[in-house]
Design an enzyme around this catalytic site. Sequence first.
Site, PDB file in Angstrom:
ATOM      1  CB  CYS A 140      -0.877   0.056   1.106  1.00  0.00           C
ATOM      2  SG  CYS A 140      -0.086  -0.315   2.900  1.00  0.00           S
ATOM      3  CG  HIS A 220      -0.369   3.741   5.693  1.00  0.00           C
ATOM      4  ND1 HIS A 220       0.069   3.298   6.798  1.00  0.00           N
ATOM      5  CD2 HIS A 220      -0.732   2.862   4.704  1.00  0.00           C
ATOM      6  CE1 HIS A 220       0.011   1.803   6.631  1.00  0.00           C
ATOM      7  NE2 HIS A 220      -0.213   1.662   5.308  1.00  0.00           N
TER       8      HIS A 220
HETATM    9  P1  NAD Z   1      -5.397 -11.111   6.047  1.00  0.00           P
HETATM   10  O1  NAD Z   1      -4.576 -11.437   7.365  1.00  0.00           O
HETATM   11  O2  NAD Z   1      -6.253  -9.804   6.301  1.00  0.00           O
HETATM   12  O3  NAD Z   1      -5.794 -11.856   5.113  1.00  0.00           O
HETATM   13  C1  NAD Z   1      -4.991 -13.092   4.726  1.00  0.00           C
HETATM   14  C2  NAD Z   1      -6.183 -14.291   4.601  1.00  0.00           C
HETATM   15  O4  NAD Z   1      -5.360 -15.617   3.966  1.00  0.00           O
HETATM   16  C3  NAD Z   1      -6.647 -14.655   5.720  1.00  0.00           C
HETATM   17  O5  NAD Z   1      -8.256 -14.768   5.486  1.00  0.00           O
HETATM   18  C4  NAD Z   1      -5.782 -16.277   6.136  1.00  0.00           C
HETATM   19  O6  NAD Z   1      -6.764 -16.847   6.993  1.00  0.00           O
HETATM   20  C5  NAD Z   1      -5.734 -16.715   4.745  1.00  0.00           C
HETATM   21  N1  NAD Z   1      -4.617 -17.640   4.832  1.00  0.00           N
HETATM   22  C6  NAD Z   1      -3.524 -17.986   5.607  1.00  0.00           C
HETATM   23  N2  NAD Z   1      -2.891 -18.724   5.346  1.00  0.00           N
HETATM   24  C7  NAD Z   1      -3.282 -19.337   4.101  1.00  0.00           C
HETATM   25  C8  NAD Z   1      -2.747 -19.981   3.220  1.00  0.00           C
HETATM   26  N3  NAD Z   1      -1.630 -21.140   3.435  1.00  0.00           N
HETATM   27  N4  NAD Z   1      -3.479 -19.979   1.989  1.00  0.00           N
HETATM   28  C9  NAD Z   1      -4.477 -19.193   1.566  1.00  0.00           C
HETATM   29  N5  NAD Z   1      -4.925 -18.382   2.462  1.00  0.00           N
HETATM   30  C10 NAD Z   1      -4.417 -18.463   3.783  1.00  0.00           C
HETATM   31  O7  NAD Z   1      -3.877 -10.223   5.336  1.00  0.00           O
HETATM   32  P2  NAD Z   1      -4.169  -8.985   4.315  1.00  0.00           P
HETATM   33  O8  NAD Z   1      -3.968  -7.784   5.272  1.00  0.00           O
HETATM   34  O9  NAD Z   1      -5.182  -9.049   3.398  1.00  0.00           O
HETATM   35  O10 NAD Z   1      -2.678  -9.263   3.556  1.00  0.00           O
HETATM   36  C11 NAD Z   1      -2.530 -10.134   2.446  1.00  0.00           C
HETATM   37  C12 NAD Z   1      -1.461  -9.616   1.574  1.00  0.00           C
HETATM   38  O11 NAD Z   1      -1.416  -8.116   1.155  1.00  0.00           O
HETATM   39  C13 NAD Z   1      -0.054  -9.483   2.313  1.00  0.00           C
HETATM   40  O12 NAD Z   1       0.914  -9.762   1.725  1.00  0.00           O
HETATM   41  C14 NAD Z   1       0.135  -7.819   2.732  1.00  0.00           C
HETATM   42  O13 NAD Z   1       1.468  -7.462   2.868  1.00  0.00           O
HETATM   43  C15 NAD Z   1      -0.582  -7.554   1.557  1.00  0.00           C
HETATM   44  N6  NAD Z   1      -1.083  -5.888   1.771  1.00  0.00           N
HETATM   45  C16 NAD Z   1      -1.882  -5.992   2.968  1.00  0.00           C
HETATM   46  C17 NAD Z   1      -2.511  -4.487   3.129  1.00  0.00           C
HETATM   47  C18 NAD Z   1      -3.153  -4.208   4.153  1.00  0.00           C
HETATM   48  O14 NAD Z   1      -3.215  -2.875   4.657  1.00  0.00           O
HETATM   49  N7  NAD Z   1      -4.039  -4.831   4.958  1.00  0.00           N
HETATM   50  C19 NAD Z   1      -2.118  -3.502   2.122  1.00  0.00           C
HETATM   51  C20 NAD Z   1      -1.489  -4.014   1.028  1.00  0.00           C
HETATM   52  C21 NAD Z   1      -0.886  -5.105   0.820  1.00  0.00           C
END
Ligand code: NAD
Length: 338
Positions: A140, A220
């Site tokens: 992000c 942010h």
């Molecule tokens: P999150 O924890 O909200 O969601 C992740 C999901 O994946 C959960 O539902 C979890 O149960 C599931 N999971 C766990 N192990 C798994 C597996 N082996 N296979 C498939 N699913 C599985 O996380 P998020 O915030 O959505 O982040 C996901 C990605 O996006 C990360 O790489 C993060 O850095 C990136 N990201 C997050 C944000 C943010 O602010 N939340 C912003 C930009 C990028």
Amino acid sequence: MKLKVAINGYGTIGKRVADAVALQDDMEVVGVTKTKPDFEARIAAKKFDLYLAKKENSELFQKAGIETCGTLEELLAKADIVVDCSPDKVGAENKKIYEKLSIKAIFQGGEKKEVAEVSFNALANYDQAKGKRFVRVVSCNTTALTRLIYLLKMNFKIGRVRATILRRISDPKEDNKGLMNAIMPDPIALPSHHAKDVKTVLPDVDIVTTAFKLPTTIMHVHSLSIEMKEKVKKEDVIAILEKEPRIMLVSAEDGFTSTAKIVEFARELRMRYDIFENVVWLESIAIDGNDLFVTQAVHQEAIVVPENIDAIRAIFGVEKRLSIEKTNRSLRIGEKNF
Ligand code: NAD
């Protein structure tokens, strides 16, 4: 024929990417995966075909009375591409499955750059993802920095960029993290990793970043100063930013005095108050000597969603302008609705 998209990992980013894919006229969601049979899995199953991220959890879903359509492998067999939205570093593990099944994949910013052939931002390097098998949509903070710096770089001669990143401590749903009453330099030793990450998309930008964690969950904020290597008026900068739908210019005069007010605006108009644009304060755009100053706010849960949609199209060779226009229209990005 619509592109068949699987979403592996249905959390903060995954659920938003799934809803955004469902809005595209050239894509369909063939299924999403969940690890646990919780309320989010129940909601997911009402909207999409639900598959097991981990087949060993099949019995747990059965016991909870949540029907699934099969395993991750069975889902991937039906898809043209998978968008991996699993937690940080889990995507790299999942990549082994994608390689075995020869499916194209998009990873998120929590993965190291080595997970993919290219790190992606739609405005800055769309064409580099064309025809690739593995693409990583940057985080992000990196997405927001890259969009803004790319626009300035395309229109003016710029020198060193310095950015201070005020980071929300966690997403609103996270009840296992927090920072109650402190501001934490993160890292304490400079610089922060964000500059390096921007360079995965814009390798020739001279950038240094510092970062702090703050006790807030909604957005942010970035404070940037950019050395201008030519005479530029602030009106020239405003004119460039005004033209770009993925930048939303707001004004304190109009009531946008903080991130709280930006989110309140989005609560009125957007599903989940998602803000896909960089939100730039008009009054913050100022020139002092050779330096341009800009302050922007970033909705961390939403900003990478349009980038994921464009990354899908880039991989399948769709023209950049066409993809970005379709994504913008479907997500109502850049609508001047206030
Ligand atoms: P999150 O924890 O909200 O969601 C992740 C999901 O994946 C959960 O539902 C979890 O149960 C599931 N999971 C766990 N192990 C798994 C597996 N082996 N296979 C498939 N699913 C599985 O996380 P998020 O915030 O959505 O982040 C996901 C990605 O996006 C990360 O790489 C993060 O850095 C990136 N990201 C997050 C944000 C943010 O602010 N939340 C912003 C930009 C990028």
